[in-house]
Structures are given as structure tokens and as C-alpha cells.
Design a protein around this motif. Structure first.
Motif, PDB file in Angstrom:
ATOM      1  N   ARG A  44     -43.418  17.181   2.257  1.00 45.41           N
ATOM      2  CA  ARG A  44     -43.841  17.877   1.038  1.00 45.41           C
ATOM      3  C   ARG A  44     -43.171  19.243   1.002  1.00 45.41           C
ATOM      4  O   ARG A  44     -43.106  19.944   2.008  1.00 45.41           O
ATOM      5  CB  ARG A  44     -45.361  18.071   1.003  1.00 45.41           C
ATOM      6  CG  ARG A  44     -46.166  16.808   0.790  1.00 45.41           C
ATOM      7  CD  ARG A  44     -45.990  16.344  -0.661  1.00 45.41           C
ATOM      8  NE  ARG A  44     -46.820  15.218  -0.985  1.00 45.41           N
ATOM      9  CZ  ARG A  44     -47.769  15.238  -1.920  1.00 45.41           C
ATOM     10  NH1 ARG A  44     -48.026  16.324  -2.606  1.00 45.41           N
ATOM     11  NH2 ARG A  44     -48.452  14.146  -2.183  1.00 45.41           N
ATOM     12  N   GLU A  50     -46.570  17.660  -6.357  1.00 46.03           N
ATOM     13  CA  GLU A  50     -47.029  16.275  -6.479  1.00 46.03           C
ATOM     14  C   GLU A  50     -46.046  15.305  -5.851  1.00 46.03           C
ATOM     15  O   GLU A  50     -46.371  14.153  -5.633  1.00 46.03           O
ATOM     16  CB  GLU A  50     -47.207  15.931  -7.965  1.00 46.03           C
ATOM     17  CG  GLU A  50     -48.245  16.762  -8.645  1.00 46.03           C
ATOM     18  CD  GLU A  50     -48.308  16.527 -10.142  1.00 46.03           C
ATOM     19  OE1 GLU A  50     -47.518  15.713 -10.666  1.00 46.03           O
ATOM     20  OE2 GLU A  50     -49.144  17.159 -10.795  1.00 46.03           O
ATOM     21  N   GLU A  51     -44.854  15.763  -5.578  1.00 49.09           N
ATOM     22  CA  GLU A  51     -43.795  14.893  -5.099  1.00 49.09           C
ATOM     23  C   GLU A  51     -43.706  14.945  -3.575  1.00 49.09           C
ATOM     24  O   GLU A  51     -43.895  15.983  -2.962  1.00 49.09           O
ATOM     25  CB  GLU A  51     -42.465  15.365  -5.704  1.00 49.09           C
ATOM     26  CG  GLU A  51     -41.333  14.436  -5.483  1.00 49.09           C
ATOM     27  CD  GLU A  51     -40.114  14.839  -6.304  1.00 49.09           C
ATOM     28  OE1 GLU A  51     -39.247  13.975  -6.494  1.00 49.09           O
ATOM     29  OE2 GLU A  51     -40.031  15.996  -6.741  1.00 49.09           O
ATOM     30  N   TRP A  53     -41.589  12.867  -0.003  1.00 49.50           N
ATOM     31  CA  TRP A  53     -40.532  11.995   0.482  1.00 49.50           C
ATOM     32  C   TRP A  53     -41.009  11.370   1.789  1.00 49.50           C
ATOM     33  O   TRP A  53     -41.355  12.081   2.730  1.00 49.50           O
ATOM     34  CB  TRP A  53     -39.249  12.788   0.718  1.00 49.50           C
ATOM     35  CG  TRP A  53     -38.665  13.318  -0.542  1.00 49.50           C
ATOM     36  CD1 TRP A  53     -37.633  12.773  -1.244  1.00 49.50           C
ATOM     37  CD2 TRP A  53     -39.050  14.496  -1.266  1.00 49.50           C
ATOM     38  NE1 TRP A  53     -37.364  13.533  -2.367  1.00 49.50           N
ATOM     39  CE2 TRP A  53     -38.221  14.604  -2.386  1.00 49.50           C
ATOM     40  CE3 TRP A  53     -40.011  15.477  -1.070  1.00 49.50           C
ATOM     41  CZ2 TRP A  53     -38.321  15.631  -3.312  1.00 49.50           C
ATOM     42  CZ3 TRP A  53     -40.131  16.504  -1.985  1.00 49.50           C
ATOM     43  CH2 TRP A  53     -39.287  16.570  -3.091  1.00 49.50           C
ATOM     44  N   LYS A  98     -52.939  13.140  -7.359  1.00 57.42           N
ATOM     45  CA  LYS A  98     -51.628  13.520  -6.858  1.00 57.42           C
ATOM     46  C   LYS A  98     -51.696  14.750  -5.966  1.00 57.42           C
ATOM     47  O   LYS A  98     -50.784  15.041  -5.217  1.00 57.42           O
ATOM     48  CB  LYS A  98     -50.664  13.784  -8.025  1.00 57.42           C
ATOM     49  CG  LYS A  98     -50.330  12.543  -8.808  1.00 57.42           C
ATOM     50  CD  LYS A  98     -49.364  12.862  -9.918  1.00 57.42           C
ATOM     51  CE  LYS A  98     -49.057  11.622 -10.723  1.00 57.42           C
ATOM     52  NZ  LYS A  98     -48.170  11.904 -11.838  1.00 57.42           N
TER      53      LYS A  98
END
Length: 106
Positions: A44, A50-51, A53, A98
Motif C-alpha cells: 500500500r 484504496e489501491e 499491489w 476499500k
């Protein structure tokens, strides 16, 4: 320093310091140089973002070091200048599921 997130005070004659992180009233986002990896292996780039990987998934799939470095680089490139891309605390509330709780972000 530009990258500090807390405003620190020390009382003369006392041990230790008191720090306040005022991310809403004095956003430090522009100078934030932090990344976080959750317990679930997700990278993060912002406490408010909110995104994420999935480094864990990439590692389990046999990703090379170069591929992982590329993924981290993408996360750094996609950092927002403020509050995970939101305008204010009211927009932050609209993130729903999220938004990860602090305990999940590390």
C-alpha cells in the motif's frame, strides 16, 4: 524534516516526547515517503489509499526480483499528493470496505 509525520514536543525536564499526527488538519501527504506491506502481503502506498499491489501473489507465482521492483516502482509513481486522492475527510468516509483499518496496514 519534510518526511516527518508527527509534530513532536518535549517538556523541559521530562523524559520522552509527545507526538501528534494531524493528518486531516495538517496533511503531511506531500512529503510522505512511506510504503506499507500488509500482513496479507499487499503493498500500500498510502494510509488513506484504496489501491494495493499483491506482492505475495507475485512472489508465489515466481516473479523475478526485477518484476517486484517494477511493481514497487509503480506503487511509488501512483502515490497521490494528498489523502489517497480524496479531497477531504468527508470523501474519505465514502471509501467503505476499500479502507483498511490501521491495524491491517501496519
Amino acid at each position: 524534516s519534510l518526511h516527518d509525520v508527527a509534530r513532536l514536543w518535549q517538556v523541559p525536564g521530562w523524559k520522552g516526547r509527545i507526538g501528534v499526527i494531524s493528518s486531516m488538519t495538517d496533511a503531511f501527504c506531500g512529503g510522505c515517503n512511506r510504503l506499507r506491506v500488509t500482513a496479507a502481503g499487499e503493498l500500500r502506498n498510502c494510509l488513506f489509499g484504496e489501491e494495493g499491489w499483491s506482492l505475495l501473489e507475485e512472489i508465489r507465482n515466481g516473479a523475478s526480483d526485477e518484476a517486484l521492483v517494477s511493481q514497487v516502482g509503480e506503487a511509488v509513481q501512483r502515490k497521490h499528493s494528498k489523502l489517497g486522492g480524496k479531497r477531504d475527510m468527508f470523501e474519505l468516509r465514502e471509501r467503505g470496505d476499500k479502507a483498511l483499518p490501521m491495524i491491517a496496514l501496519g
